[in-house]
Design a protein around this motif. Structure first.
Motif, PDB file in Angstrom:
ATOM      1  N   SER A   1     -22.440   3.632 -34.579  1.00 11.67           N
ATOM      2  CA  SER A   1     -22.129   3.494 -33.153  1.00 11.67           C
ATOM      3  C   SER A   1     -21.440   4.752 -32.641  1.00 11.67           C
ATOM      4  CB  SER A   1     -21.204   2.298 -32.908  1.00 11.67           C
ATOM      5  OG  SER A   1     -19.900   2.564 -33.417  1.00 11.67           O
ATOM      6  N   GLY A   2     -21.470   4.915 -31.325  1.00 11.83           N
ATOM      7  CA  GLY A   2     -20.778   6.033 -30.702  1.00 11.83           C
ATOM      8  C   GLY A   2     -19.276   5.940 -30.913  1.00 11.83           C
ATOM      9  N   LYS A   3     -18.753   4.719 -30.896  1.00 11.86           N
ATOM     10  CA  LYS A   3     -17.321   4.530 -31.101  1.00 11.86           C
ATOM     11  C   LYS A   3     -16.905   4.991 -32.497  1.00 11.86           C
ATOM     12  CE  LYS A   3     -13.604   1.285 -30.949  1.00 11.86           C
ATOM     13  NZ  LYS A   3     -12.998   0.113 -30.497  1.00 11.86           N
ATOM     14  N   ALA A   4     -17.717   4.701 -33.498  1.00 10.71           N
ATOM     15  CA  ALA A   4     -17.411   5.124 -34.865  1.00 10.71           C
ATOM     16  C   ALA A   4     -17.446   6.647 -34.987  1.00 10.71           C
ATOM     17  CB  ALA A   4     -18.390   4.486 -35.846  1.00 10.71           C
ATOM     18  N   VAL A   5     -18.370   7.289 -34.270  1.00 13.70           N
ATOM     19  CA  VAL A   5     -18.437   8.757 -34.261  1.00 13.70           C
ATOM     20  C   VAL A   5     -17.160   9.317 -33.648  1.00 13.70           C
ATOM     21  CG1 VAL A   5     -19.664  10.797 -33.412  1.00 13.70           C
ATOM     22  CG2 VAL A   5     -20.963   8.772 -34.095  1.00 13.70           C
ATOM     23  N   GLN A   6     -16.755   8.778 -32.501  1.00 11.92           N
ATOM     24  CA  GLN A   6     -15.545   9.238 -31.825  1.00 11.92           C
ATOM     25  C   GLN A   6     -14.321   9.076 -32.714  1.00 11.92           C
ATOM     26  OE1 GLN A   6     -17.078   8.106 -27.389  1.00 11.92           O
ATOM     27  NE2 GLN A   6     -15.016   7.600 -27.849  1.00 11.92           N
ATOM     28  N   GLU A   7     -14.247   7.962 -33.430  1.00 15.75           N
ATOM     29  CA  GLU A   7     -13.108   7.746 -34.322  1.00 15.75           C
ATOM     30  C   GLU A   7     -13.112   8.760 -35.466  1.00 15.75           C
ATOM     31  OE1 GLU A   7     -13.359   3.624 -35.437  1.00 15.75           O
ATOM     32  OE2 GLU A   7     -12.696   2.957 -33.458  1.00 15.75           O
ATOM     33  N   ALA A   8     -14.268   9.021 -36.031  1.00 13.44           N
ATOM     34  CA  ALA A   8     -14.372   9.986 -37.136  1.00 13.44           C
ATOM     35  C   ALA A   8     -13.978  11.386 -36.692  1.00 13.44           C
ATOM     36  CB  ALA A   8     -15.789   9.990 -37.699  1.00 13.44           C
ATOM     37  N   MET A   9     -14.278  11.704 -35.419  1.00  8.63           N
ATOM     38  CA  MET A   9     -13.987  13.036 -34.897  1.00  8.63           C
ATOM     39  C   MET A   9     -12.637  13.098 -34.182  1.00  8.63           C
ATOM     40  SD  MET A   9     -17.771  14.134 -33.570  1.00  8.63           S
ATOM     41  CE  MET A   9     -17.389  15.888 -33.503  1.00  8.63           C
ATOM     42  N   ASN A  10     -11.910  11.979 -34.171  1.00  8.46           N
ATOM     43  CA  ASN A  10     -10.604  11.884 -33.507  1.00  8.46           C
ATOM     44  C   ASN A  10     -10.683  12.199 -32.013  1.00  8.46           C
ATOM     45  OD1 ASN A  10      -9.064  11.073 -35.773  1.00  8.46           O
ATOM     46  ND2 ASN A  10      -9.046  13.185 -36.498  1.00  8.46           N
ATOM     47  N   TYR A  11     -11.753  11.740 -31.367  1.00 10.35           N
ATOM     48  CA  TYR A  11     -11.878  11.903 -29.920  1.00 10.35           C
ATOM     49  C   TYR A  11     -11.190  10.732 -29.250  1.00 10.35           C
ATOM     50  CZ  TYR A  11     -15.543  15.505 -30.297  1.00 10.35           C
ATOM     51  OH  TYR A  11     -16.253  16.644 -30.543  1.00 10.35           O
ATOM     52  N   SER A  12     -10.287  11.016 -28.344  1.00 15.95           N
ATOM     53  CA  SER A  12      -9.584   9.945 -27.641  1.00 15.95           C
ATOM     54  C   SER A  12     -10.332   9.529 -26.382  1.00 15.95           C
ATOM     55  CB  SER A  12      -8.167  10.382 -27.292  1.00 15.95           C
ATOM     56  OG  SER A  12      -8.204  11.544 -26.497  1.00 15.95           O
TER      57      SER A  12
END
Length: 70
Positions: A12-23
């Motif tokens: 998911s996009g949310k999992a990508v954001q979490e892995a990349m530490n995007y807030s």
């Protein structure tokens, strides 16, 4: 690196954001089919190169644009 491959890997996009530490939400959803070069390099490092960075996707084609005289 293709967005579809990243989403397939992380689920998911949310999992990508979490892995990349995007807030900021929506960052991944704004990516085009080929994700930004800097993000691709970062994701290759995060995934221990399971997602491969392909520099050829980011090279300019060398095409020139000719302006027509009016």
């Amino acid at each position: 690196m293709y967005k579809k491959d990243v989403l397939e890997y992380f689920g998911s996009g949310k999992a990508v954001q979490e892995a990349m530490n995007y807030s900021s939400s929506g960052t991944v959803s704004r990516w085009k089919a080929i994700i930004p070069r800097k993000c691709a390099i970062e994701l290759a490092m995060i995934t221990d190169n399971q997602l491969k960075f392909d520099d050829s996707l980011y090279k300019k084609t060398g095409a020139t644009h000719v302006k027509k005289n009016s």
